[in-house]
Design an enzyme around this catalytic site. Structure first.
Site, PDB file in Angstrom:
ATOM      1  N   CYS A  82       6.451 -17.666 -10.403  1.00  0.00           N
ATOM      2  CA  CYS A  82       7.328 -18.549  -9.644  1.00  0.00           C
ATOM      3  C   CYS A  82       7.281 -18.083  -8.184  1.00  0.00           C
ATOM      4  O   CYS A  82       6.680 -17.054  -7.891  1.00  0.00           O
ATOM      5  CB  CYS A  82       8.746 -18.625 -10.209  1.00  0.00           C
ATOM      6  SG  CYS A  82       9.735 -17.136 -10.122  1.00  0.00           S
ATOM      7  N   CYS A 141       6.139 -23.576  -8.542  1.00  0.00           N
ATOM      8  CA  CYS A 141       5.489 -23.079  -7.332  1.00  0.00           C
ATOM      9  C   CYS A 141       4.532 -24.102  -6.734  1.00  0.00           C
ATOM     10  O   CYS A 141       3.920 -23.855  -5.702  1.00  0.00           O
ATOM     11  CB  CYS A 141       4.828 -21.727  -7.542  1.00  0.00           C
ATOM     12  SG  CYS A 141       3.559 -21.641  -8.785  1.00  0.00           S
ATOM     13  N   CYS A 150       0.359 -21.869  -6.159  1.00  0.00           N
ATOM     14  CA  CYS A 150      -0.251 -21.032  -7.189  1.00  0.00           C
ATOM     15  C   CYS A 150      -1.738 -21.328  -7.322  1.00  0.00           C
ATOM     16  O   CYS A 150      -2.131 -22.479  -7.374  1.00  0.00           O
ATOM     17  CB  CYS A 150       0.427 -21.282  -8.532  1.00  0.00           C
ATOM     18  SG  CYS A 150       2.151 -20.768  -8.540  1.00  0.00           S
TER      19      CYS A 150
END
Length: 132
Positions: free
Chosen positions: A10, A84, A88
């Site tokens: 996250c 995210c 990511c």
């Protein structure tokens, strides 16, 4: 079969990913290698997340938010992202899941408990799936 590696990601690696990692470590023991990281890690784990997990008998107080690295993603068999977005990294051939969960940041314990409980439900389902 080798031990699967699960990476929880996250943004701040201070709440959702830490709770998920804590549950998976607690429930799976040494059957699964557990990693967690964030694209913009916080200075420390969210104190309310720590308190919510302590109610379950799981201590995540000593965990430290980690910066997400390409190597962590490359070594993981399963990558689970939590809010995210594009921050990511993505590698073809990995198993990805995106868990849409409220962010516990700035929330009181009453708001964090249902997030924690949903994380536990998803971690239990993931563990059952990994066990085949």
């Amino acid at each position: 079969m080798s031990t699967p590696t699960v990476l929880f990601v996250c943004v701040h690696n201070a709440g959702r990913s830490q709770m998920a990692a804590g549950y998976l470590q607690h429930l799976a023991g040494d059957r699964v290698a557990v990693l967690s990281a964030g694209s913009q890690p916080a200075d420390q784990v969210n104190a309310v997340a720590v308190a919510a997990m302590a109610e379950e008998g799981i201590d995540i107080a000593s965990e430290q938010p980690q910066l997400l690295s390409d190597s962590a993603v490359q070594e993981a068999d399963v990558v689970i992202t939590m809010g995210c977005g594009d921050a990511c990294p993505f590698y073809p051939g990995k198993r990805y899941e995106d868990w849409v969960l409220d962010d516990p940041a700035g929330q009181g314990i009453e708001a964090v408990r249902p997030i924690r409980d949903e994380i536990r439900r998803r971690v239990e389902a993931l563990l059952a799936d990994l066990a085949g």
